[in-house]
Design a protein around this motif. Structure first.
Motif, PDB file in Angstrom:
ATOM      1  N   UNK A  13      84.676   2.775 -70.813  1.00  0.00           N
ATOM      2  CA  UNK A  13      85.245   1.695 -69.999  1.00  0.00           C
ATOM      3  C   UNK A  13      85.008   1.945 -68.518  1.00  0.00           C
ATOM      4  N   UNK A  14      85.076   0.867 -67.759  1.00  0.00           N
ATOM      5  CA  UNK A  14      85.185   0.940 -66.301  1.00  0.00           C
ATOM      6  C   UNK A  14      86.529   0.329 -65.948  1.00  0.00           C
ATOM      7  N   UNK A  15      87.419   1.107 -65.352  1.00  0.00           N
ATOM      8  CA  UNK A  15      88.769   0.616 -65.080  1.00  0.00           C
ATOM      9  C   UNK A  15      88.890  -0.098 -63.740  1.00  0.00           C
ATOM     10  N   UNK A  16      87.791  -0.180 -62.994  1.00  0.00           N
ATOM     11  CA  UNK A  16      87.864  -0.807 -61.682  1.00  0.00           C
ATOM     12  C   UNK A  16      88.619   0.012 -60.655  1.00  0.00           C
ATOM     13  N   UNK A  17      88.762   1.312 -60.925  1.00  0.00           N
ATOM     14  CA  UNK A  17      89.467   2.179 -59.982  1.00  0.00           C
ATOM     15  C   UNK A  17      90.955   2.296 -60.241  1.00  0.00           C
ATOM     16  N   UNK A  18      91.404   1.944 -61.454  1.00  0.00           N
ATOM     17  CA  UNK A  18      92.839   1.995 -61.754  1.00  0.00           C
ATOM     18  C   UNK A  18      93.383   3.417 -61.684  1.00  0.00           C
ATOM     19  N   UNK A  19      92.617   4.378 -62.174  1.00  0.00           N
ATOM     20  CA  UNK A  19      93.075   5.759 -62.138  1.00  0.00           C
ATOM     21  C   UNK A  19      93.273   6.245 -60.714  1.00  0.00           C
ATOM     22  N   UNK A  20      92.307   5.948 -59.844  1.00  0.00           N
ATOM     23  CA  UNK A  20      92.419   6.374 -58.449  1.00  0.00           C
ATOM     24  C   UNK A  20      93.577   5.674 -57.746  1.00  0.00           C
ATOM     25  N   UNK A  21      93.813   4.422 -58.099  1.00  0.00           N
ATOM     26  CA  UNK A  21      94.952   3.702 -57.525  1.00  0.00           C
ATOM     27  C   UNK A  21      96.265   4.372 -57.939  1.00  0.00           C
ATOM     28  N   UNK A  71     102.219  14.468 -62.738  1.00  0.00           N
ATOM     29  CA  UNK A  71     101.885  13.931 -64.059  1.00  0.00           C
ATOM     30  C   UNK A  71     102.841  12.813 -64.467  1.00  0.00           C
ATOM     31  N   UNK A  72     104.129  13.047 -64.307  1.00  0.00           N
ATOM     32  CA  UNK A  72     105.123  12.039 -64.672  1.00  0.00           C
ATOM     33  C   UNK A  72     104.957  10.774 -63.831  1.00  0.00           C
ATOM     34  N   UNK A  73     104.745  10.945 -62.523  1.00  0.00           N
ATOM     35  CA  UNK A  73     104.578   9.788 -61.653  1.00  0.00           C
ATOM     36  C   UNK A  73     103.316   9.011 -61.942  1.00  0.00           C
ATOM     37  N   UNK A  74     102.251   9.736 -62.215  1.00  0.00           N
ATOM     38  CA  UNK A  74     100.978   9.095 -62.522  1.00  0.00           C
ATOM     39  C   UNK A  74     101.073   8.278 -63.800  1.00  0.00           C
ATOM     40  N   UNK A  75     101.658   8.855 -64.841  1.00  0.00           N
ATOM     41  CA  UNK A  75     101.769   8.139 -66.119  1.00  0.00           C
ATOM     42  C   UNK A  75     102.682   6.924 -65.998  1.00  0.00           C
ATOM     43  N   UNK A  76     103.643   6.993 -65.115  1.00  0.00           N
ATOM     44  CA  UNK A  76     104.529   5.845 -64.885  1.00  0.00           C
ATOM     45  C   UNK A  76     103.776   4.702 -64.210  1.00  0.00           C
ATOM     46  N   UNK A  77     102.841   5.030 -63.324  1.00  0.00           N
ATOM     47  CA  UNK A  77     102.161   4.008 -62.520  1.00  0.00           C
ATOM     48  C   UNK A  77     100.846   3.516 -63.124  1.00  0.00           C
ATOM     49  N   UNK A  78     100.239   4.287 -64.022  1.00  0.00           N
ATOM     50  CA  UNK A  78      98.924   3.921 -64.539  1.00  0.00           C
ATOM     51  C   UNK A  78      98.895   2.582 -65.270  1.00  0.00           C
ATOM     52  N   UNK A  79      99.849   2.263 -66.165  1.00  0.00           N
ATOM     53  CA  UNK A  79      99.771   0.957 -66.845  1.00  0.00           C
ATOM     54  C   UNK A  79      99.730  -0.227 -65.882  1.00  0.00           C
ATOM     55  N   UNK A  80     100.532  -0.159 -64.818  1.00  0.00           N
ATOM     56  CA  UNK A  80     100.521  -1.238 -63.831  1.00  0.00           C
ATOM     57  C   UNK A  80      99.183  -1.287 -63.101  1.00  0.00           C
ATOM     58  N   UNK A  81      98.630  -0.126 -62.760  1.00  0.00           N
ATOM     59  CA  UNK A  81      97.340  -0.084 -62.066  1.00  0.00           C
ATOM     60  C   UNK A  81      96.240  -0.686 -62.940  1.00  0.00           C
ATOM     61  N   UNK A  82      96.278  -0.408 -64.240  1.00  0.00           N
ATOM     62  CA  UNK A  82      95.278  -0.972 -65.152  1.00  0.00           C
ATOM     63  C   UNK A  82      95.353  -2.496 -65.177  1.00  0.00           C
ATOM     64  N   UNK A  83      96.548  -3.039 -65.102  1.00  0.00           N
ATOM     65  CA  UNK A  83      96.723  -4.494 -65.119  1.00  0.00           C
ATOM     66  C   UNK A  83      96.243  -5.125 -63.813  1.00  0.00           C
ATOM     67  N   UNK A  84      96.406  -4.400 -62.703  1.00  0.00           N
ATOM     68  CA  UNK A  84      96.066  -4.965 -61.394  1.00  0.00           C
ATOM     69  C   UNK A  84      94.591  -4.860 -61.061  1.00  0.00           C
TER      70      UNK A  84
END
Length: 238
Positions: A13-21, A71-84
């Motif tokens: 996949x290409x996430x469009x930079x969701x991980x970095x966000x 790790x906890x903060x990243x996992x909390x924010x990643x689903x929203x970043x993927x949607x955006x």
């Protein structure tokens, strides 16, 4: 049995930079870092190595407690970043995974620098999670070769379980392994476990950079996977 190990970002996949966000938002919220330095590369590396390098660069002690906090903060924010972000499944991926499943290959796994739950979030978001039951992940090790060794050990564990269930034997000798990725790091870690290296310039590296790393097979993308499938068949017959 033959193990086929896929990288995620830039390969599936290409996430469009969701991980970095999600990284940037986590560092801002947890450590007060308003803007991440662009000096730390992301492509082909483990989340733990990336986070540790960013911590050092921004004056944050990369000890275990700060890793757990990140790790906890990243996992909390990643689903929203993927949607955006506007991401996509890369060309040929779905057809290849479906063909491998139809052929009855039980050892389709992951070899990724993503932490396990981050990998799950990405694969669930793009509808690919059902294709993967095991893998090596970037939770504990900053070293890509260490992740590769863990992925191969997991493939062996799954093969033994399948063999015991179907034939009553405890040990199944793997006929080989293949690593499919988009960076020079993927080629290098494939070599570290004696695997056949397949490279695609769909993410973190150019075709020229990948060619210089001398993978066993270099494809434009996974749209025409016939050479890859032919290698799997050859390895399983040998």
């Amino acid at each position: 049995m033959y193990a086929i190990l896929f990288d995620i970002d830039g390969t599936l996949v290409s996430t469009g930079g969701a991980g970095q966000l999600a990284f940037a938002e986590t560092f801002a919220a947890e450590f007060g870092v308003d803007e991440l330095s662009g000096k730390v590369p992301f492509a082909g590396r483990s989340d733990r190595a990336i986070a540790s390098d960013l911590m050092r660069l921004h004056g944050v002690d990369p000890h275990d407690e700060n890793w757990r906090r990140f790790r906890a903060g990243y996992l909390e924010r990643l689903p929203s970043a993927l949607k955006r972000k506007s991401g996509r499944v890369l060309p040929g991926v779905v057809a290849l995974l479906e063909e491998l499943a139809a052929a009855g290959h039980p050892l389709i796994g992951l070899l990724t620098g993503n932490i396990r739950e981050g990998a799950d979030h990405k694969l669930q978001h793009y509808g690919l999670a059902e294709h993967f039951s095991f893998g090596g992940f970037g939770d504990a090790s900053p070293d890509r070769n260490g992740i590769a060794a863990a992925a191969l050990a997991e493939a062996q564990r799954v093969a033994n379980a399948e063999w015991q269930e179907s034939r009553g034997l405890e040990v199944c000798e793997l006929s080989g392994a293949m690593v499919i990725g988009d960076t020079v790091h993927d080629v290098t870690c494939a070599r570290s476990i004696g695997a056949f290296a397949v490279a695609v310039p769909t993410g973190g590296a150019t075709r020229e950079e990948l060619a210089a790393a001398k993978p066993d097979l270099l494809l434009e993308d996974l749209s025409d996977a016939r050479p890859l499938l032919a290698e799997i068949e050859r390895a399983m017959r040998s």
